[in-house]
Scaffold this active site. Structure first.
Site, PDB file in Angstrom:
ATOM      1  N   SER A 168       0.829  -1.196   0.000  1.00  0.00           N
ATOM      2  CA  SER A 168       0.000   0.000   0.000  1.00  0.00           C
ATOM      3  C   SER A 168       0.871   1.257   0.000  1.00  0.00           C
ATOM      4  O   SER A 168       1.709   1.413  -0.887  1.00  0.00           O
ATOM      5  CB  SER A 168      -0.954  -0.056   1.205  1.00  0.00           C
ATOM      6  OG  SER A 168      -1.981   0.889   1.082  1.00  0.00           O
ATOM      7  N   ASP A 177      -8.554  -3.441  -6.986  1.00  0.00           N
ATOM      8  CA  ASP A 177      -8.070  -2.978  -5.688  1.00  0.00           C
ATOM      9  C   ASP A 177      -8.688  -1.603  -5.404  1.00  0.00           C
ATOM     10  O   ASP A 177      -8.521  -0.670  -6.184  1.00  0.00           O
ATOM     11  CB  ASP A 177      -6.541  -2.882  -5.707  1.00  0.00           C
ATOM     12  CG  ASP A 177      -5.937  -2.459  -4.373  1.00  0.00           C
ATOM     13  OD1 ASP A 177      -6.573  -1.694  -3.625  1.00  0.00           O
ATOM     14  OD2 ASP A 177      -4.799  -2.882  -4.091  1.00  0.00           O
ATOM     15  N   HIS A 217      -7.273  -5.642  -1.270  1.00  0.00           N
ATOM     16  CA  HIS A 217      -6.152  -4.709  -1.268  1.00  0.00           C
ATOM     17  C   HIS A 217      -4.922  -5.340  -0.617  1.00  0.00           C
ATOM     18  O   HIS A 217      -4.962  -5.760   0.548  1.00  0.00           O
ATOM     19  CB  HIS A 217      -6.551  -3.448  -0.505  1.00  0.00           C
ATOM     20  CG  HIS A 217      -5.429  -2.482  -0.276  1.00  0.00           C
ATOM     21  ND1 HIS A 217      -4.638  -2.008  -1.299  1.00  0.00           N
ATOM     22  CD2 HIS A 217      -4.961  -1.897   0.864  1.00  0.00           C
ATOM     23  CE1 HIS A 217      -3.734  -1.170  -0.802  1.00  0.00           C
ATOM     24  NE2 HIS A 217      -3.907  -1.099   0.504  1.00  0.00           N
TER      25      HIS A 217
END
Length: 504
Positions: free
Chosen positions: A191, A413, A442
């Site tokens: 991320s 995502d 994600h």
């Protein structure tokens, strides 16, 4: 690097070796990790000035040949990261065990000191609807978010605020590299951690052995635009969750098919706006709880059970637990949120005119109502943040032509939309993209999808990557993380969530 950005730590700072000892975290002790402290300058441009301390964890390699060190970051920004040191055990074929794995609580977070906290009771109950359907609601949220920014400017750790950009953390990681005595390291970021990896590689290209990035941020859109990109992406992910619930009407009794479940959700939301469940759970708390399913399909059964308990029986306990698990209160409870803002608000230049924010949210709310206004208010303190944003780093991929770079993303995502992975693939000439086609979760690599996980093992073992495909597309397509089926006996109360790399 753009003008105005912090520079890499000068050689004048004498980094000290880390003294490794017993970890306080029982999970780290179980993984045979050792923990220590890395001392770094508060301001990397002033190496003889005040210092701060970073909590660091390490799980050493247990198999040969020794292939080096993997530095990890779970994202946020604002998430503590020492818990990631045992992650090498999840890499197939025991390849991860040939590396030393390091976790770090970035400056201002977790067990690092000083710790930033601005208002530990910020995430309360029964707040006005995120959607500003009246001038009163709009005034409430503007005042609340402006006050939070002001509180951060008056916090005990306010000296951190000018020194928590991604460039500062990248320089910290390079001091860690120096402290362990290695010339090159592999960076594994999730991320926001993918952006930290990109910035590290931009500042220190000669010290990168390989990059693995899962849930990839487009470095040209940080951070105001990237947060806007999330709104329609989360709408699609939320719709996928509603469709999943609609496949099991006899389990959850929320309706058959996505549209029916959506109508149940909308009726419930209106009811909670008039009468919060237990005097606490209003539409905001409901949406914040359901957001967990938007990030990760593994939570579908828990979130669906909590939703069903509230909608069918009036029992808010599951929703309360999901909401509070992601939005804690108590001493320093807002640390992750405060550091999320402190980093994002200063990493780039944000619009300061409220009309810009309002116009963008009104436009997006028409097609993506689930998250748009919630996301607006989550990030709104950046509009009046006490430290000015600076021009973003110009990530170009220069000097990395021969560095193996593996990008990972599910094609739907929601938190770091797939377009970011495609953009990074264009920027980095040696990058290869592995896509989980049709997935809505994600940053879920090393979760058991062999096609994806084996690609990670290959790059860590030999530097091998899939062949580069022509055009603007993935180089390798894999199945996504499969959505689970409901348990035979649906859980009525959702579990507390583990630490994650999720932030809006």
């Amino acid at each position: 690097m753009a003008s105005g950005e912090a520079v890499a730590a000068p050689a004048a700072f004498a980094v000290q070796p880390i003294t490794w000892g017993r970890c306080a975290d029982p999970d780290l002790r179980k993984a045979k990790a050792r923990c220590g402290t890395l001392v770094v300058p508060l301001d990397h441009a002033d190496p003889t000035g005040p210092t701060i301390s970073l909590a660091v964890s390490r799980v050493k390699h247990t198999r040969g040949p020794f292939r080096g060190a993997v530095f990890t970051n779970p994202g946020g920004p604002g998430s503590d990261g020492t818990w990631l040191a045992p992650y090498g055990s999840y890499v197939p074929r025991k390849v991860g065990l040939t590396y030393d794995w390091y976790g770090v609580d970035p400056r201002g977070t977790g067990a690092s000191r000083p710790l930033l906290s601005c208002d530990s009771s910020y995430f309360g109950w029964n707040r006005p609807d995120y959607v500003p359907t009246s001038a009163t609601i709009m005034k409430y949220w503007r005042h609340t978010t402006e006050k939070y920014a002001k509180d951060c400017g008056r916090s005990k750790a306010k000296r951190l605020l000018a020194h928590v950009r991604t460039t500062d953390s990248a320089a910290d990681f390079d001091l860690l590299r120096q402290a362990i005595g290695l010339d090159k390291i592999t960076f594994f970021g999730f991320s926001y951690g993918t952006y930290l990896a990109q910035v590290y590689a931009t500042l220190f290209p000669d010290h990168v052995q390989a990059l693995v990035m899962d849930g990839v941020i487009d470095p040209d859109r940080v951070f105001y635009r990237s947060n806007l990109d999330q709104d329609p992406a989360f709408q699609k992910s939320f719709n996928a969750f509603l469709a999943w619930v609609g496949k099991y009407p006899s389990t959850y009794h929320l309706g058959k098919g996505r549209k029916a479940v959506e109508r149940t959700y909308e009726r419930l939301r209106k009811r909670l706006k008039r009468h919060p469940a237990g005097g606490k759970v209003g539409p905001d708390e409901l949406d914040d709880a359901l957001l967990n399913a938007g990030y990760y399909n593994g939570y579908y059964p828990y979130v669906a059970s909590a939703l069903a308990a509230l909608a069918n029986d009036g029992n808010p306990q599951g929703i309360k637990q999901l909401y509070r698990g992601s939005n804690p209160v108590g001493k320093n409870a807002d640390n992750s949120f405060a550091m999320y803002l402190a980093t994002q608000c200063t990493d780039a230049v944000w619009p300061t005119d409220w009309k810009t924010w309002a116009a963008d949210s009104r436009r997006l709310d028409r097609k993506a109502p689930f998250l748009t206004w919630a996301n607006n208010w989550f990030n709104a303190p950046c509009r009046t943040w006490p430290v000015a944003g600076t021009p973003r780093v110009d990530v170009t991929g220069a000097g990395l032509d021969d560095v193996p770079i593996l990008l990972l993303s599910e094609t739907h995502d929601p938190a770091t939309p797939y377009a970011g992975a495609l953009a990074a693939r264009r920027i980095f000439p040696s990058a290869r993209l592995v896509a989980g086609v049709g997935g809505y979760s994600h940053a879920v690599s090393l979760s058991g999808v062999a096609c994806t996980d084996n690609a990670i093992a290959a790059v860590l073992e030999t530097g091998a990557l899939p062949a580069r495909a022509s055009g603007n597309r993935a180089d390798k397509e894999c199945p996504p993380l499969a959505a689970p089926k409901p348990p035979k006996k649906a859980a009525r109360v959702a579990p507390l969530l583990h630490r994650t790399w999720w932030s809006r």
